[in-house]
Write an enzyme that holds these catalytic residues in place. Structure first.
Site, PDB file in Angstrom:
ATOM      1  CG  HIS A  83      72.822  44.526 -83.353  1.00 52.09           C
ATOM      2  ND1 HIS A  83      72.922  45.232 -84.534  1.00 52.09           N
ATOM      3  CD2 HIS A  83      71.882  43.565 -83.547  1.00 52.09           C
ATOM      4  CE1 HIS A  83      72.074  44.703 -85.418  1.00 52.09           C
ATOM      5  NE2 HIS A  83      71.435  43.706 -84.850  1.00 52.09           N
ATOM      6  CD  GLU A  86      75.898  46.876 -83.477  1.00 48.18           C
ATOM      7  OE1 GLU A  86      75.927  45.917 -84.260  1.00 48.18           O
ATOM      8  OE2 GLU A  86      75.139  47.854 -83.620  1.00 48.18           O
ATOM      9  CG  HIS A 176      73.047  49.662 -85.542  1.00 46.13           C
ATOM     10  ND1 HIS A 176      72.696  48.373 -85.249  1.00 46.13           N
ATOM     11  CD2 HIS A 176      71.884  50.363 -85.604  1.00 46.13           C
ATOM     12  CE1 HIS A 176      71.379  48.277 -85.150  1.00 46.13           C
ATOM     13  NE2 HIS A 176      70.862  49.481 -85.364  1.00 46.13           N
ATOM     14  CD  GLU A 240      75.843  49.777 -89.145  1.00 46.50           C
ATOM     15  OE1 GLU A 240      76.722  49.536 -88.285  1.00 46.50           O
ATOM     16  OE2 GLU A 240      74.798  49.115 -89.273  1.00 46.50           O
TER      17      GLU A 240
HETATM   18 ZN   LIG Z   1      74.005  46.805 -85.175  1.00 45.51          ZN
END
Ligand SMILES: [Zn+2]
Length: 356
Positions: A83, A86, A176, A240
């Protein structure tokens, strides 16, 4: 889309650069190089004085190899920016690549770095046409910007793991940051293993990285980490690392342990890890995967609610035409809620504590 395509077209070709000039552009900053330059013919190779070689495989995709590696050398994939907004993982990977290229660190292993959605990074967008992290499947044939990128990334990952020695550890951390704050700031998703055992050594590694919350996925998906786990038997995780911030505005002090442990992974034969039993981890099983089926899909909680906020049994979490979604257990928590996803896509997960 036009603006970003314009930026893509404005990329300079490095084809006519001498080896020396090309290396000096890469050494000044790999991410800037990747955003500004391209080539019709990737595959430029460099060998450094310290015995490490580097190969440019595609825009934003680079592999490092130790020319005298031992049979126990690992094959490691580190991906970021799947993404494009990020930024913290992008800055972390860029730092590691810059350190390798400038011979500040030296790896003992085969390492593949992937800067995923290069096209959506300049405009700080999650994606241009569609969510790249829903496209990692041998069956996908999307010709969107992200569809073509996923196809290219999968081919390179296939080649990378196919060339790994049979006995070598295969590892993939897909890095991420979450859209919203989280009660557990750093957490990792363990893809569905189809009954294979969880690796407590991997969980201890994540704990050393300051990632002490784990979600055990219970179904096949089309995420990048599931792809590497399923097709290449890699120990793969979606990690994450905090909340989305603009480039340059991340508090990098929050990633000290993560950076130190990743550096150890790359530069030492093995990382010194605590026993899993001594790691104080919160492990959750996914309980409900709630997909959006209608345009009136609504979440029944405050927009600012954090990931891992808990609900009481029976509490209404979300609704849409013909359906209500309620907590099925006391202490059931929500993760990744997003009512704005496309119809048919996942709008949130719920999780419940699990003892491993
Ligand atoms: Zn992501």
């Amino acid at each position: 889309m036009g603006v970003v395509n314009g930026m893509q077209l404005a990329k300079k070709s490095y084809e006519n650069y001498s080896h020396e000039n090309l290396l000096s552009v890469i050494q000044s900053d790999f991410l800037q190089f990747s955003l500004q330059y391209t080539s019709e013919n990737h595959g430029a190779e460099f060998t450094f004085d310290n015995g490490i070689s580097m190969c440019l495989l595609a825009d934003g995709i680079v592999a490092f190899n130790h020319n005298n590696k031992s049979p126990t050398s690992k094959s490691i994939v580190l991906s970021c920016g799947i993404h494009g907004n990020e930024t913290a993982p992008i800055e972390i990977c860029n730092q590691l690549v810059n350190d390798l290229v400038n011979q500040k660190i030296k790896t003992d292993h085969r390492v593949l770095f992937i800067f995923g959605n290069l096209d959506s990074m300049p405009s700080a967008q999650r994606f241009i046409e569609e969510n790249l992290n829903r496209l990692f499947s041998k069956e996908q044939s999307s010709t969107s910007i992200e569809g073509l990128r996923a196809t290219k990334i999968m081919r390179i990952v296939d080649d990378f793991f196919s060339a790994a020695s049979e006995t070598a550890d295969r590892i993939h951390y897909d890095l991420h940051t979450a859209i919203r704050p989280s009660k557990n700031e750093k957490f990792a998703v363990y893809p569905f293993l189809h009954g294979k055992p969880y690796s407590k050594q991997q969980l201890a590694f994540l704990s050393a990285c300051d990632v002490n919350t784990i979600l055990l996925s219970q179904s096949p998906t089309t995420t990048f980490s599931y792809y590497s786990s399923l097709n290449h038997n890699a120990n793969a995780f979606t990690v994450e690392l905090g909340t989305v911030m603009p480039f340059g505005q991340n508090d990098m002090s929050k990633f000290t342990a993560f950076m130190a442990t990743l550096t150890e992974l790359l530069t030492k034969p093995d990382v010194n890890l605590p026993d899993f039993g001594q790691c104080n981890m919160d492990i959750f099983n996914v309980n409900q995967v709630i997909n959006k089926h209608h345009s009136d899909f609504a979440l029944h909680f405050d927009d600012n609610i954090a990931n891992f906020e808990t609900f009481s049994k029976g509490a209404l979490i979300a609704s849409e035409t013909g359906c209500e979604y309620r907590a099925q257990h006391d202490g059931e928590a929500i993760v990744f809620p997003n009512a704005n996803v496309a119809i048919g896509q996942r709008a949130l997960l719920t999780v419940i504590p699990y003892a491993l």
